[in-house]
Design an enzyme around this catalytic site. Structure first.
Site, PDB file in Angstrom:
ATOM      1  N   CYS A  82      44.027  53.587  46.919  1.00  0.00           N
ATOM      2  CA  CYS A  82      43.394  52.714  45.916  1.00  0.00           C
ATOM      3  C   CYS A  82      43.352  53.414  44.560  1.00  0.00           C
ATOM      4  CB  CYS A  82      41.971  52.362  46.330  1.00  0.00           C
ATOM      5  SG  CYS A  82      41.789  51.588  47.934  1.00  0.00           S
ATOM      6  N   HIS A  97      43.672  52.462  40.614  1.00  0.00           N
ATOM      7  CA  HIS A  97      42.333  52.184  40.085  1.00  0.00           C
ATOM      8  C   HIS A  97      41.471  53.434  39.914  1.00  0.00           C
ATOM      9  CE1 HIS A  97      42.910  47.866  40.385  1.00  0.00           C
ATOM     10  NE2 HIS A  97      43.368  48.022  41.620  1.00  0.00           N
ATOM     11  N   CYS A 138      44.475  43.619  48.963  1.00  0.00           N
ATOM     12  CA  CYS A 138      44.870  44.837  48.250  1.00  0.00           C
ATOM     13  C   CYS A 138      45.471  45.859  49.209  1.00  0.00           C
ATOM     14  CB  CYS A 138      43.657  45.452  47.545  1.00  0.00           C
ATOM     15  SG  CYS A 138      43.197  44.628  46.007  1.00  0.00           S
TER      16      CYS A 138
END
Length: 268
Positions: free
Chosen positions: A177, A181, A229
């Site tokens: 992730c 991000h 995601c």
């Protein structure tokens, strides 16, 4: 030779400046597009459906969900979503809005978990009751601040697990992730990628869910957003309501705490 180098550098500077201006112009147009989308959010229809489902007696026990405790007491929804996930003593688990909602549908209404979760997200021609209910519950926190301090030992543990998942590289592409991000000023195509390790970035990401996805013609909950995601990162897709997805929510909501909710949102 020096004059030629200066000319090349000057040309490169003009190209970069033009690219930056074009990029700024594109982002301005995207902002205008989002403003237009917000005018007449179809999520309102799902919110109304969710309210009707919340109050309707259903299931083998012919009961409504009006006694469901989302953390603030039976039937109290104002601000509840903004304080989830949280620890619930009756289940001895940290639960998000969807896992708690399913728990209430099972315990209060007598449904079987496998039955109520079979249609946990919308498909063409088949709307999801869970999405409508989450939209209704989420709307009750609109204008309120996210408040997930993770003070309870189990909440703190889940926040740590969520943080570990956020940074863990996995899957065939060795992806995490945090690659998308975990830093400022990152973008994929025309999509800004918020830094979810900061309050500002996590706040933007978390404050508008559940959201209506125009491209899908459906409401999306946070569970669906995070599972999708993970799918895009080519990770093994987690099971709906799994502890890993809830832990990631605790970490992100903790980072976003203090941000004002603007839900239900609307996305492209």
């Amino acid at each position: 030779m020096r004059a030629r180098l200066q000319a090349v550098l000057a040309t490169a500077a003009l190209v970069l400046a033009g690219s930056a201006l074009a990029q700024d112009s594109t982002m301005d147009e995207i902002a205008k597009y989002r403003e237009m989308l917000a005018d007449g959010n179809p999520a309102e229809l799902f919110e109304l459906k969710g309210e009707a489902l919340w109050k309707k007696a259903r299931g083998p026990k012919n009961a409504s969900l009006e006694q469901c405790d989302m953390g603030l007491g039976p039937g109290k929804l104002d601000g509840a979503y903004a304080q989830l996930p949280r620890y619930f003593p009756d289940t001895r688990k940290v639960m998000d809005v969807e896992s708690r909602l399913v728990h209430c549908m099972v315990s209060l209404q007598g449904f079987k978990e496998e039955d109520v979760t079979r249609q946990w997200f919308s498909r063409p021609g088949k709307e999801s009751d869970i999405e409508a209910l989450v939209t209704y519950i989420g709307a009750k926190s609109n204008g309120m601040k996210i408040d997930v301090p993770a003070r309870h030992p189990e909440e703190a543990r889940m926040a740590k697990v969520g943080e570990y998942i956020f940074y863990r590289r996995s899957g065939p592409q060795d992806f995490s992730c945090s690659i998308c991000h975990g830093q400022n000023d990152k973008r994929i195509r025309l999509q800004d990628l918020g830094n979810l390790t900061t309050q500002a970035g996590a706040g933007v990401a978390m404050s508008t869910w559940p959201s209506y996805r125009v491209s899908q013609g459906a409401m999306w909950t946070m569970q669906r957003r995070l599972i999708d995601c993970m799918r895009q990162a080519r990770w093994p897709e987690p099971k709906y309501l799994s502890d890993s997805v809830i832990a990631l929510q605790v970490y992100l909501q903790k980072n976003a705490s203090g941000t004002v909710m603007q839900t239900p949102g609307i996305k492209r």
